[in-house]
Design an enzyme around this catalytic site. Sequence first.
Site: not given
Ligand code: UD1
Ligand code: UDP
Length: 373
Positions: A99, A121, A135, A205, A207, A238
Amino acid sequence: MPESVLFCVVGTRPEAIKMAPVVQELRRFSTLARTLLISTGQHREILHESLAAFGLQVDVDLDIMTHGQTLAEVTSKALLGLDRRMLEHGPAMVLAQGDTTTTFAAALAAFYRQIPFGHVEAGLRTNDIGNPFPEEFNRRVAGLTASLHFPPTEWAKENLLKEGTNPDTVFVTGNTGIDAVLEAAKFGAEWYPSSSERILLLTTHRRENWGEPQERIARSVRELVDEFSDTRLVVALHPNPNVRQTLGGILGDHPRIDMIEPPEYLKFVKLMQRSTLIFTDSGGVQEEAPSFGIPVLVLRDTTERPEGVTAGTARLVGTDPKKIQEQGRLLLSNKNAYTQMAQATSPYGDGHASQRIRYHVLKSIGIQTERPA
Ligand code: UD1
Ligand code: UDP
């Protein structure tokens, strides 16, 4: 070289982890169809690390991530980039998982090009369009455009059928995240320093929890750590800067609280297995923890994964300090209450979801392969 190309699109950490077993399974049949792993790059380091845990690298990386990115930025860059790649490779089917904004963009790009879309999923719903945000919207759109739906459970299937989805296109498979975590559990090595303290693990993490709700979460768990002097809280941060700022301010200076960089997947799985109790708003962690009999307190007001709550492996505590502390206290002090939760069985899958997905995907493009149970 096989004629048919399949796209498996990922963008974030959980998509990498949950799509990896599907890519591996489809690639067992690479003489019949060519599977390309496409990343939007919505996430960067944590996406690549997660794929590396499965020995995978992306074939195409749109590399769109910027720090503090907005939803509109991610959507527009992913949509345009995916569209270009679809035009270039002409996939017979596009698969995406869950999602996220990447999933939404993949579904929309495939729809615009009239390429069949398979949703891994599928069918998770809170029926509250603003929660989780965005989501719930993303997965509904993915469901609208999909020609194959792979719900993890019967409950998720029912959600799709209630919305009028053609039952012939819906296949309950289990969650591919369970395929991944059962495999990962075989390989991870112990890495976290040993201690006599009970480990409490926190990830947050979402939103809708940014700001005030996340401050409440942090204060509540800090108070629990103060109350139970035999516990140590490990916070797997995160990378999102919003999250780091809030949690760092409240949890950063406690001798029994460790704020750590997000451990890569195999290490994180080992850490989960070591934990006494998990506090999380993560979807994936909610699903994985019951596989190891670890009770989970879910830091959300709603969940699209009620099966864990029904099975007794998870409890919804939201971001209300009273509820977080009440339930935390109960599980840390009452052996019976703890054992009851720890003994419930995982409702999310048997570890063979990707085989079922492979069978239906290949069949839909005219390739017959062995049918899993
Ligand atoms: C995103 C997804 C959320 C999912 C989550 C898993 C959307 C809207 N949100 O949220 O559904 O649960 O990922 O973790 O799709 N960043 C880094 N390095 C990385 C990844 C992220 O620095 O490898 C930082 C960046 O500043 C980036 C910010 O995190 O802009 C947010 O990333 P974003 O994908 O927009 O949102 P998440 O909160 O990670
Ligand atoms: N995970 C990881 N390292 C972490 C936190 C989570 O490898 O520090 C893994 C976790 O085991 C799961 C996935 O990341 O498989 C979940 O990701 P996240 O919580 O970012 O996203 P969500 O599932 O809420 O979309």
